[in-house]
Motif scaffolding. Structure first.
Motif, PDB file in Angstrom:
ATOM      1  N   CYS A  80      -5.108   4.521   0.930  1.00  0.00           N
ATOM      2  CA  CYS A  80      -4.135   3.973  -0.004  1.00  0.00           C
ATOM      3  C   CYS A  80      -4.506   4.508  -1.373  1.00  0.00           C
ATOM      4  CB  CYS A  80      -4.140   2.443  -0.002  1.00  0.00           C
ATOM      5  SG  CYS A  80      -3.013   1.794  -1.272  1.00  0.00           S
ATOM      6  N   CYS A  81      -3.498   5.057  -2.065  1.00  0.00           N
ATOM      7  CA  CYS A  81      -3.783   5.673  -3.357  1.00  0.00           C
ATOM      8  C   CYS A  81      -3.969   4.619  -4.443  1.00  0.00           C
ATOM      9  CB  CYS A  81      -2.664   6.645  -3.738  1.00  0.00           C
ATOM     10  SG  CYS A  81      -1.039   5.881  -3.849  1.00  0.00           S
ATOM     11  N   GLN A  82      -3.692   3.371  -4.101  1.00  0.00           N
ATOM     12  CA  GLN A  82      -3.697   2.340  -5.141  1.00  0.00           C
ATOM     13  C   GLN A  82      -4.874   1.359  -5.028  1.00  0.00           C
ATOM     14  OE1 GLN A  82       1.146   2.162  -4.734  1.00  0.00           O
ATOM     15  NE2 GLN A  82      -0.148   0.749  -3.637  1.00  0.00           N
ATOM     16  N   CYS A 139       7.690   9.639  -5.836  1.00  0.00           N
ATOM     17  CA  CYS A 139       7.807  10.459  -7.048  1.00  0.00           C
ATOM     18  C   CYS A 139       6.481  10.464  -7.815  1.00  0.00           C
ATOM     19  CB  CYS A 139       8.917   9.944  -7.951  1.00  0.00           C
ATOM     20  SG  CYS A 139      10.551  10.115  -7.239  1.00  0.00           S
ATOM     21  N   ARG A 140       5.785   9.322  -7.780  1.00  0.00           N
ATOM     22  CA  ARG A 140       4.509   9.229  -8.476  1.00  0.00           C
ATOM     23  C   ARG A 140       3.461  10.120  -7.804  1.00  0.00           C
ATOM     24  NH1 ARG A 140       1.721   3.748  -7.271  1.00  0.00           N
ATOM     25  NH2 ARG A 140       1.753   4.774  -5.241  1.00  0.00           N
ATOM     26  N   CYS A 141       3.409  10.061  -6.479  1.00  0.00           N
ATOM     27  CA  CYS A 141       2.329  10.748  -5.768  1.00  0.00           C
ATOM     28  C   CYS A 141       2.674  12.187  -5.398  1.00  0.00           C
ATOM     29  CB  CYS A 141       1.971   9.985  -4.499  1.00  0.00           C
ATOM     30  SG  CYS A 141       1.245   8.379  -4.850  1.00  0.00           S
ATOM     31  N   ASP A 142       3.956  12.547  -5.492  1.00  0.00           N
ATOM     32  CA  ASP A 142       4.381  13.889  -5.080  1.00  0.00           C
ATOM     33  C   ASP A 142       5.486  14.368  -6.022  1.00  0.00           C
ATOM     34  OD1 ASP A 142       4.694  16.195  -3.583  1.00  0.00           O
ATOM     35  OD2 ASP A 142       6.043  15.260  -2.128  1.00  0.00           O
ATOM     36  N   HIS A 190       0.841  -1.203   0.000  1.00  0.00           N
ATOM     37  CA  HIS A 190       0.000   0.000   0.000  1.00  0.00           C
ATOM     38  C   HIS A 190       0.878   1.256   0.000  1.00  0.00           C
ATOM     39  CE1 HIS A 190      -3.618  -2.274   0.949  1.00  0.00           C
ATOM     40  NE2 HIS A 190      -3.057  -2.790   2.040  1.00  0.00           N
ATOM     41  N   HIS A 191       0.277   2.333  -0.400  1.00  0.00           N
ATOM     42  CA  HIS A 191       0.908   3.653  -0.270  1.00  0.00           C
ATOM     43  C   HIS A 191      -0.116   4.555   0.403  1.00  0.00           C
ATOM     44  CE1 HIS A 191       3.265   7.221  -1.918  1.00  0.00           C
ATOM     45  NE2 HIS A 191       4.133   6.485  -1.251  1.00  0.00           N
ATOM     46  N   TRP A 192       0.107   4.790   1.686  1.00  0.00           N
ATOM     47  CA  TRP A 192      -0.895   5.472   2.499  1.00  0.00           C
ATOM     48  C   TRP A 192      -0.701   6.979   2.508  1.00  0.00           C
ATOM     49  CZ3 TRP A 192      -4.832   2.599   4.051  1.00  0.00           C
ATOM     50  CH2 TRP A 192      -4.660   1.218   4.287  1.00  0.00           C
ATOM     51  N   HIS A 193      -1.820   7.670   2.387  1.00  0.00           N
ATOM     52  CA  HIS A 193      -1.775   9.144   2.411  1.00  0.00           C
ATOM     53  C   HIS A 193      -2.630   9.660   3.557  1.00  0.00           C
ATOM     54  CE1 HIS A 193       0.291   9.583  -1.468  1.00  0.00           C
ATOM     55  NE2 HIS A 193      -0.264   8.401  -1.699  1.00  0.00           N
ATOM     56  N   ARG A 194      -2.076  10.560   4.297  1.00  0.00           N
ATOM     57  CA  ARG A 194      -2.745  11.005   5.517  1.00  0.00           C
ATOM     58  C   ARG A 194      -3.589  12.267   5.295  1.00  0.00           C
ATOM     59  NH1 ARG A 194       0.080  13.290  11.032  1.00  0.00           N
ATOM     60  NH2 ARG A 194      -1.578  12.620  12.439  1.00  0.00           N
TER      61      ARG A 194
END
Ligand SMILES: [Zn+2]
Ligand SMILES: [Zn+2]
Ligand SMILES: [Zn+2]
Length: 1223
Positions: free
Chosen positions: A205-207, A425-428, A175-179
């Motif tokens: 999770c962005c995915q 890099c993908r998300c930011d 996962h890639h978690w975003h707060r």
């Protein structure tokens, strides 16, 4: 072949290649060529966007990304203290009871705050925690402050982790978690949280569809600190029959029992705390009292019979029909659950309980650590631990890097690190370089610590570098490669003040210069290209990217370029373009290569016409130059580290007679370079700068002037907008004869084959005490190129006004013996005295080295040019392209010296009067009279010996730029009337002008010296100047009455300014605010116990008012005096000068910076100005030139005025093809 092999990473990576499906990186990196798949292709990750990653710097493309994320292990740490386990708590059914007010099943259930509340024993509190996969977001309380991840993408996948949940198989490693902080209101959930306001952090999770909600700790009834205190107290004071741990348990069990009895047995009796039973079970202390107080058992006096009371804990009401009853029931039930849970967890480790048997609890607590770690994907079964090399474990310098990448070191694996990096890099995208920097730091640390770096990580770094990812170090290096920075040839830092055009020009000219050294030209150019690309991305500059893309080429050498097009090097541009079009037509498949060849030729020849053609596909024809008006002056390309030289060369070119003289002697003959044309006797008939010149100097000077003439020719005829001066010209301009001789001495030792000087001059023996070299900036502690000398430049041109003098050798001898001077030397001493006084003038910056003070007038002697003493090389030498760094005026003097020397007429038999024939003397030199009078009372003012007078030539006037608020007249006034200190005595030095030169050069001395730091600094003070200046008031012939009057006013003005200065700038200043602060401190402070002293405060306030008033008066006074001064001279306008040139230095350092130059378009268009910034010449407004420069680091260091009516300046001098007779 001299062609650079095509760098495969760069070439293989083509940003225009369209991407395939998500996850298909095949078009992106060059890994194919390395025999194994690239790292980015081996990482399971989706959702990357080529355009965003390529254009990470572009705010438009990255706007919708959610920003930085974290991997599950870091999320686990963020949810709650990773050392604490969270427990799910459940209650057990109890045997029915018949006492009143027994808690209902519902009450017991809701004693646990929420089904998703987990108990933490360490906190004695609860954490709301929920994770689930849902295509519906929980209700948000507000608009999130950063974008939510793409919901459509999230919905496609149930979870990144787990089998069978994703129809297309896992496409992401984890996962890639975003707060989203405090984004969800717990009372809006189902079931709602009902115990007050609670906002939950949302992690998405962005995915995939997973989200997670978490609260801060919801505190329990008894504060955790109190629980700890009670527990510690029991541990350290165990009961006699129990172990410490058993004592703790027994204590809490008793409290729990008391609560239990109150709720389920309606036990209403007070608890006398003094009784042995209570003391045995619980003990009595303040801690115990506070524990009971928090659960609702206040301590009260219990009436015991008539006269005695005893202390007892009084149980709370629990009748649910009253508000207090309901409230204490809730508190008691919550405390009951919490203490039970606490005990349940504490009891779990059975050791050290001895014989003690714990009571049965009606509450169960299970650690859910594994469950929630699994839920969010952080469980050890999902992400393995312990792969980090031991050397990096706990390695503090990397903590930040792990955190920024959103992971923890303990969960490191190369896959996870690569995933973390790519996901960030993908998300930011905006922080791509930050992430790359941290990735690089981790990998680099592994290398530094001698660890094996997985091949995949190395590959990743290489892949990313080939996409121009950079670290701050790389960026700094790139700036350096382009010529920025302290030692760079551009003389400026690469900061926001530098515009894109300047960078492109710097890049182009550096690429062009690279050809000067063909051996490493291609690699140098490749570096320059990469440097530009980095800078372009860092600045997010489309302009730079376009320049890079259009002009970078592939590294074709000029030879290859010419041979590709099959043209000789000498081909003219029209022919070249014809051939080019032919070749492209013949071989369309080679069109790209042909184009590349043409662009290389465009660059090598610096052809604007070819560039235009390449950019537009249209041949602008021979009239390329008409884009730049034919009247436009030509620019001069940078020549490495030549700083101010271009300004100076442009300046010389604007001076009509100088230009004509130079062109004419160069045309006259190049044969005079042959030294046999003049004899030693010829040499002795001429002087330059008051001294004889050597044969070698004559030859050198002729060479210089010939090169200068070539340059001038190009400046007149060249069609290109800018010209590159010969390196040799720059060298001859910047390196003095002395430097050169010294170099030869250094190199050749005793070789005297070219040392004809010694044979030329017979009286060389007494080595002079002064020469130019001793005043070199390298010798003074305050090295500066901005000019640090004040009046010594004048002295080298001294004329003989003093009476006959002793020979120099006599003087030197006299000085050596320290004997009284012979009578004949008296007058000479007087002259020396003035020179000394000039040199030691109090207003000069201390940069005037002691060498200057020892300066002696050598002009009367028939001496050879002095050879300088050897200087030790300082490291600064290497900074400059040509060995030594001279100041601007020194370079100017060196140029003028050479021009004058080259112009010497050796043909005429008679000793010519060089002063009259030399254009240098005629144009730049005026004559001044210096008068030195003693100020000491012991000297009889009228006494002959106390007044010394002499006449000198001068080529510059100097204005000391130290303070704000002065205009040019103020500055000059101080030059013309000053107090100097000489041999401990104060003397007045007055200067007046006898003859005025056509060109008046005024140097603004910006280099100042800070006595405290012992450092030279550049004064950025603004000195106001206008288009016209009248020198009448400084003339020797000026009206004496007016002079006397203005002298008085000037003295008053100086005094007033001094006082203002002292009150605002001096030690302890500024006074007014200081007094005010003290008064406010004394009246307002409450910290110190001071006796109030109203008198003192009021007198301070008075004082402050006085000082403020005084300042106002003085300031007003200066304005008045200034006006009076101007009024006196307002009608004296015969010595009018017009501003023609302004030399600018930009930068805060006195020893380096960027230089440019303004010249007024005289004589035809006096309201128009040109700005000469190396290769760029642009028309600018007069306002720009005269602007107030306060607050800027770009300000004038020299102003040149031309005498009105002398017609000495012709700024634009261009060949006009329409008037062919010009040629
Ligand atoms: Zn905790
Ligand atoms: Zn996920
Ligand atoms: Zn993400």
């Amino acid at each position: 072949m001299d062609e650079e092999p095509i760098p495969d990473q760069h070439a293989a990576w083509d940003p225009t290649t369209a991407w395939g499906e998500a996850g298909d990186w095949s078009g992106v990196n060059s890994a194919d060529t390395w025999g194994e798949p690239g790292t980015t292709r081996r990482i399971a990750i989706d959702g990357r966007d080529e355009n965003e990653e390529v254009r990470w710097f572009d705010p438009a493309v990255r706007a919708l990304r959610p920003g930085p994320g974290v991997l599950p292990p870091l999320l686990a740490d963020m949810l709650h203290d990773p050392d604490h386990a969270l427990h799910s708590v459940s209650t057990q059914p109890r045997t029915p009871s018949t006492t009143p007010h027994v808690p209902t099943a519902d009450e017991v259930r809701t004693a646990i705050p929420h089904p998703n509340a987990y108990y933490c024993r360490e906190h004695n509190g609860w954490v709301f925690l929920q994770w689930r996969s849902s295509t519906v977001l929980p209700p948000l309380v507000k608009e999130p402050d950063h974008p939510l991840p793409d919901q459509a993408r999230r919905r496609r996948t149930t979870s990144c982790i787990g089998d069978g949940e994703q129809p297309f198989g896992p496409s992401n490693l984890t996962h890639h978690w975003h707060r989203y902080e405090k984004a969800v209101d717990a009372s809006k959930l189902n079931p709602p949280y009902t115990h007050g306001e609670l906002h939950l952090d949302l992690y998405l999770c962005c995915q995939c569809s997973m989200y997670c909600l978490v609260s801060d700790v919801i505190p329990g009834v008894i504060p955790a600190a109190l629980v700890d205190e009670f527990t510690r107290d029991k541990l350290s004071h165990p009961a006699l029959d129990k172990t410490p741990r058993a004592t703790v348990i027994a204590g809490w069990e008793t409290i729990l029992t008391i609560i239990d009895n109150r709720l389920w047995r309606d036990e209403k009796r007070s608890l006398p705390v003094g009784r042995a039973r209570f003391r045995n079970k619980v003990g009595w202390s303040d801690v115990v009292r506070r524990v009971f107080e928090t659960i609702g058992f206040p301590l009260e006096d219990l009436q015991q019979g008539e006269n005695s009371t005893e202390l007892a804990l009084s149980p709370p009401p629990i009748d649910p029909s009253t508000p207090e009853g309901r409230a204490s029931r809730t508190t008691l039930l919550r405390a009951w659950v919490e203490i039970s849970a606490w005990l349940a967890i504490y009891q779990k480790s059975k050791e050290q309980l001895g014989e003690y048997r714990c009571m049965d609890l009606h509450v169960k607590a299970e650690s859910e650590r594994d469950m929630y770690q699994t839920g969010i994907g952080a469980h050890v079964s999902q992400i393995s631990r312990g792969k980090l090399p031991a050397a990096l474990q706990g390695y503090a310098p990397l903590e930040e890097s792990w955190r920024v990448l959103g992971m923890t070191p303990s969960t490191y694996s190369w896959e996870l690190l690569a995933f973390a990096y790519l996901a960030q890099c993908r998300c930011d995208p905006a922080n791509t370089m930050v992430y790359f920097t941290h990735l690089w730091m981790i990998v680099n640390t592994m290398i530094q610590l001698g660890q094996n770096v997985p091949q995949e990580l190395q590959t990743l770094i290489v892949e990313e570098r080939s996409r121009f990812r950079f670290t701050p170090d790389d960026l700094q290096e790139a700036a350096k490669i382009l010529g920025f920075g302290r030692d760079g040839e551009l003389g400026v830092e690469l900061d926001d003040e530098v515009d894109d055009d300047f960078i492109v020009q710097a890049w182009r000219s550096a690429r062009q210069r690279a050809w000067q050294n063909p051996a490493d030209a291609t690699s140098r150019r490749a570096k320059l290209n990469e440097a530009l690309r980095l800078v372009a991305e860092h600045r997010g500059s489309e302009k730079l990217l376009k320049a890079w893309n259009d002009e970078k080429g592939s590294g074709m050498s000029p030879e290859t370029a010419y041979s590709t097009l099959e043209v000789p090097k000498e081909v003219d541009e029209t022919m070249l373009l014809t051939v080019y079009s032919m070749r492209v037509e013949d071989q369309p498949s080679q069109a790209e290569r042909m184009r590349e060849a043409l662009s290389v030729i465009a660059e090598v020849t610096n052809s604007e016409r070819l560039r235009k053609f390449l950019a537009t596909g249209q041949d602008p024809g021979d009239s390329t130059v008409s884009n730049i008006s034919p009247d436009m002056p030509r620019g001069l390309n940078q020549l490495g580290n030549t700083c101010y030289l271009n300004s100076l060369l442009q300046y010389f070119y604007t001076i009509k007679d100088l230009r004509a003289a130079i062109i004419s002697i160069a045309q006259a003959d190049s044969k005079t370079l042959d030294d046999s044309k003049f004899t030693d006797d010829d040499l002795k008939r001429h002087r330059v700068g008051g001294r004889l010149v050597t044969r070698r100097e004559v030859i050198r000077s002729k060479k210089f002037v010939n090169l200068l003439a070539d340059l001038f020719f190009n400046m007149e005829y060249c069609e290109n907008p800018s010209i590159t001066p010969e390196i040799e010209l720059a060298k001859l301009a910047l390196v003095t004869t002395q430097d050169e001789e010294e170099d030869d001495n250094d190199k050749a030792g005793t070789d005297s084959s070219n040392d004809t000087d010694a044979t030329l001059v017979d009286d060389m023996a007494p080595r002079p005490t002064y020469d130019r070299a001793t005043s070199s900036p390298l010798q003074s502690p305050t090295e500066s190129v901005l000019g640090k000398r004040s009046r010594d430049g004048d002295s080298s041109m001294d004329i003989d006004t003093a009476a006959p003098v002793s020979s120099p050798s006599e003087r030197v001898e006299a000085a050596a013996k320290n004997t009284p001077s012979p009578p004949a030397a008296n007058m000479q001493d007087a002259t020396d005295l003035i020179n000394d006084a000039v040199a030691s003038s109090s207003k000069l910056s201390p940069a005037e080295s002691p060498a200057d003070v020892e300066m002696k007038d050598e002009t009367q002697s028939n001496k050879a040019p002095p050879l300088p003493p050897r200087r030790t090389r300082t490291t600064d030498d290497s900074v400059m392209m040509f060995g030594r760094q001279h100041d601007v005026s020194e370079c100017m003097d060196n140029c003028m010296f050479q021009i004058e020397t080259a112009l010497l007429d050796f043909q005429g038999k008679e000793t010519s009067d060089d002063d009259k024939t030399s254009p240098i003397k005629r144009l730049f030199y005026g004559k001044k009279r210096q008068r030195l009078t003693s100020l000491s009372p012991k000297d009889d003012a009228g006494h002959q010996s106390s007044i010394h007078e002499k006449e000198d030539l001068f080529s510059h006037l100097h204005v000391n730029v130290a303070d704000e608020g002065f205009d040019l007249y103020d500055g000059l006034a101080r030059y013309f009337d000053d107090v100097v200190e000489l041999g401990g005595e104060k003397k007045r030095m007055e200067v007046s002008l006898v003859d005025l030169p056509p060109l008046l050069q005024i140097q603004l001395q910006r280099v100042q010296f800070n006595r405290e730091t012992q450092q030279a600094y550049k004064s950025q003070a603004y000195v106001k100047f206008g288009e016209t200046i009248y020198m009448d008031r400084f003339l020797d012939s000026a009206d004496p009455t007016k002079k006397a009057r203005s002298k008085e006013i000037q003295a008053e003005l100086s005094a007033a300014r001094d006082r203002v200065h002292k009150l605002t700038q001096g030690k302890h200043a500024p006074f007014a605010p200081a007094l005010k602060n003290v008064a406010e401190f004394l009246s307002g402070q409450k910290v110190l116990d001071l006796a109030p002293d109203d008198d003192l405060v009021s007198s301070l306030r008075n004082e402050e008012a006085l000082v403020t008033e005084q300042l106002r008066v003085e300031r007003e006074r200066t304005v008045q005096l200034k006006q009076q001064l101007e009024d006196i001279w307002k009608d004296d306008t015969s010595a009018a000068y017009e501003l023609t040139s302004v030399f600018i230095h930009r930068g805060s350092s006195p020893s380096w910076g960027h230089y440019f130059f303004y010249s007024r378009n005289l004589p035809n268009n006096p309201d128009a100005w040109f700005k000469y910034n190396d290769s760029d010449v642009t028309a600018v407004s007069k306002d720009e030139v005269l602007a107030d420069t306060t607050g800027s680091t770009a300000n004038p260091y020299m102003l040149v005025f031309v005498r009105k009516g002398t017609d000495a300046i012709e700024t634009v001098h261009r060949f006009n093809p329409e008037t062919v007779e010009d040629a």
